[in-house]
Write an enzyme that holds these catalytic residues in place. Structure first.
Site, PDB file in Angstrom:
ATOM      1  N   ASP A 119      63.053 -18.516  63.230  1.00  0.00           N
ATOM      2  CA  ASP A 119      61.999 -17.937  62.418  1.00  0.00           C
ATOM      3  C   ASP A 119      60.691 -18.708  62.571  1.00  0.00           C
ATOM      4  O   ASP A 119      60.683 -19.905  62.875  1.00  0.00           O
ATOM      5  CB  ASP A 119      62.394 -17.937  60.939  1.00  0.00           C
ATOM      6  CG  ASP A 119      63.609 -17.063  60.661  1.00  0.00           C
ATOM      7  OD1 ASP A 119      63.884 -16.168  61.473  1.00  0.00           O
ATOM      8  OD2 ASP A 119      64.265 -17.294  59.635  1.00  0.00           O
ATOM      9  N   ARG A 120      59.605 -18.014  62.293  1.00  0.00           N
ATOM     10  CA  ARG A 120      58.283 -18.639  62.346  1.00  0.00           C
ATOM     11  C   ARG A 120      58.228 -19.898  61.477  1.00  0.00           C
ATOM     12  O   ARG A 120      57.671 -20.924  61.872  1.00  0.00           O
ATOM     13  CB  ARG A 120      57.233 -17.634  61.879  1.00  0.00           C
ATOM     14  CG  ARG A 120      55.807 -18.167  61.874  1.00  0.00           C
ATOM     15  CD  ARG A 120      54.831 -17.072  61.510  1.00  0.00           C
ATOM     16  NE  ARG A 120      53.454 -17.523  61.631  1.00  0.00           N
ATOM     17  CZ  ARG A 120      52.414 -16.707  61.684  1.00  0.00           C
ATOM     18  NH1 ARG A 120      52.595 -15.398  61.616  1.00  0.00           N
ATOM     19  NH2 ARG A 120      51.188 -17.177  61.791  1.00  0.00           N
TER      20      ARG A 120
END
Length: 305
Positions: A145-146
């Protein structure tokens, strides 16, 4: 048309195998093995041989792959040299990169260039890298994930992408994470084995037994507790979207700083970090365990109320 070439000297452990058996052991997909055979794109000692040829000591096997052998289109990420990325392991086929929290993995539109794969495209271009005798380009294998920091695998050519995907699906690549979560764990270790699907109310989110739920298994070990926060070491047996975040929130221990599945806190980021990757190396026969350093914004001691 871009092509990728391999020249491999047969090792002692490969002597006595047929070429077909060797291709299967390398996890080359059946469709690509068929393309190699039909196009006659493999040779031994520069001679055409059948797939039942038995390999001998000193044999040199050459392979040729072309664009249309793969379902994945050729990488065309726009290079962006405005930010450097830390490469912690590299060979001819892949890199393992230490992604900072807040950086996206890949662009969602052709005009978007502030992602890990754009920065890697610039890095490869600047260094004039070759992979399998062609220009090295970044190909995504898996993602984090970012908001998550840490190690992630990126291929340098399309040949190894399906091989790495197979290694992931067969659980031969092991990924270990660290996470600070709220609350003291009741036990030293455990496993969370509940399916994850799309959230019924928000399709950006995932949740337990959501829409089209799939099996999801996360193993955890508590390695430290301080001020009612716990540091966990986690290993994924499956790789569902937001798996660690959803699983930990579902048992009442959301990751600190996770605004999507937890609650607002004083943390400057989500406290989830991909700390190590263990993998067999495609074609190589070797095995690597890569461990990254903790970033400065991921403290060893966490004192958030």
């Amino acid at each position: 048309m871009t092509s990728w070439h391999y020249q491999i000297t047969v090792s002692d452990g490969q002597v006595g195998k047929t070429i077909k058996a060797l291709f299967i052991s390398w996890l080359i997909p059946q469709r690509i093995r068929g393309a190699l055979r039909m196009k006659q794109h493999f040779r031994v000692n520069d001679h055409e041989v059948p797939t039942n040829y038995v390999l001998k000591t000193g044999d040199v096997l050459t392979l040729l792959f072309e664009n249309d052998d793969f379902r994945t289109s050729e990488s065309h990420y726009l290079p962006n040299d405005k930010q450097q990325v830390a490469i912690v392991f590299e060979n001819d086929d892949l890199v393992i990169v230490d992604k900072p929290a807040g950086m996206k993995m890949h662009p969602h539109s052709i005009t978007e260039t502030d992602t890990l794969l754009n920065y890697l495209a610039a890095n490869f271009q600047m260094r004039q890298l070759l992979s399998a005798s062609a220009q090295a380009k970044p190909y995504m294998v898996h993602r984090i994930d970012r908001e998550t920091s840490g190690l992630v695998i990126v291929a340098k050519n399309p040949v190894v992408v399906p091989i790495l995907n197979r290694l992931l699906s067969e659980k031969k690549i092991k990924r270990t994470y660290l996470a600070w979560v709220t609350g003291a764990m009741g036990e030293r270790n455990g496993s969370i084995n509940v399916p994850i699907g799309v959230d019924f109310l928000n399709d950006r989110k995932r949740w337990i037994n959501g829409i089209d739920a799939q099996t999801a298994i996360t193993h955890w070990t508590c390695i430290h507790t301080v001020y009612q926060n716990s540091l966990l070491r986690l290993q994924l047996e499956t790789g569902r979207m937001h798996q660690i975040r959803v699983h930990l929130a579902s048992v009442g221990h959301p990751i600190i700083g996770d605004s999507l599945y937890g609650s607002q806190s004083e943390a400057t980021r989500m406290m989830l970090h991909s700390v190590s990757i263990e993998l067999p190396l495609p074609f190589d026969g070797g095995h690597k365990i890569i461990t990254g350093a903790l970033p400065v914004d991921f403290p060893r001691q966490l004192m958030i109320d």
